[in-house]
Design a protein around this motif. Sequence first.
Motif, PDB file in Angstrom:
ATOM      1  N   MET A 217      54.322  -4.246  14.970  1.00 48.15           N
ATOM      2  CA  MET A 217      54.638  -2.944  15.552  1.00 48.15           C
ATOM      3  C   MET A 217      54.193  -1.822  14.609  1.00 48.15           C
ATOM      4  O   MET A 217      53.638  -0.810  15.055  1.00 48.15           O
ATOM      5  CB  MET A 217      56.146  -2.829  15.813  1.00 48.15           C
ATOM      6  N   SER A 218      54.400  -1.992  13.333  1.00 48.89           N
ATOM      7  CA  SER A 218      53.959  -1.008  12.348  1.00 48.89           C
ATOM      8  C   SER A 218      52.441  -0.859  12.371  1.00 48.89           C
ATOM      9  O   SER A 218      51.917   0.255  12.297  1.00 48.89           O
ATOM     10  CB  SER A 218      54.428  -1.435  10.958  1.00 48.89           C
ATOM     11  N   ILE A 219      51.740  -1.993  12.495  1.00 53.49           N
ATOM     12  CA  ILE A 219      50.268  -1.963  12.575  1.00 53.49           C
ATOM     13  C   ILE A 219      49.839  -1.161  13.802  1.00 53.49           C
ATOM     14  O   ILE A 219      48.963  -0.298  13.728  1.00 53.49           O
ATOM     15  CB  ILE A 219      49.689  -3.394  12.631  1.00 53.49           C
ATOM     16  N   ARG A 220      50.467  -1.445  14.942  1.00 56.41           N
ATOM     17  CA  ARG A 220      50.116  -0.743  16.182  1.00 56.41           C
ATOM     18  C   ARG A 220      50.316   0.767  16.045  1.00 56.41           C
ATOM     19  O   ARG A 220      49.463   1.559  16.451  1.00 56.41           O
ATOM     20  CB  ARG A 220      50.962  -1.264  17.345  1.00 56.41           C
ATOM     21  N   ASN A 221      51.463   1.143  15.459  1.00 58.43           N
ATOM     22  CA  ASN A 221      51.741   2.581  15.313  1.00 58.43           C
ATOM     23  C   ASN A 221      50.729   3.250  14.394  1.00 58.43           C
ATOM     24  O   ASN A 221      50.226   4.335  14.701  1.00 58.43           O
ATOM     25  CB  ASN A 221      53.167   2.789  14.784  1.00 58.43           C
TER      26      ASN A 221
END
Length: 154
Positions: A142-146
């Motif tokens: 999720m951090s990567i996506r953001n």
Amino acid sequence: MKDIKTYEPMIMSIIKKLGIMYHIDEYMQIGRIAVYNAQTTFNKEKANCTLDQFIYTRIYQRMIDAIRKESNYQNYHTTTEDELMETYSSSDYYDDLLFEDLKKHLNEREQYVFTYLLHGYKLSEIAIMLGVSNSTAKNIRMSIRNKLKQTLQT
């Protein structure tokens, strides 16, 4: 008690039956050890079979166990980032540039997860390789996506 060498044709027939084509010497050794263990644990009073049948079953079981163990090892064998980066190839030069540019915005752990995801690993496999829980791997994703969403929007 027969000599272990007398059981080598039996071991070889099991190897052929299981379709083992590589590391035959290792499987022969597994078979020899199975013969020895079967000879030492065989009990005529408790067994409903002959010694040879018991030995055949033990050899077969040990070989199946070895095949499963090898398969599990191959499924969860981790590779280094360098190995993954060497195997990464794209026919489009711009994809490579974009990949490197995007990777600069991620921390080291996120870079690993990003690289594994690009290579088609499942999130549960990535969690095992990194030694983290599934929820931690999801949070990293999720951090990567953001971060990538922010980078691509600018």
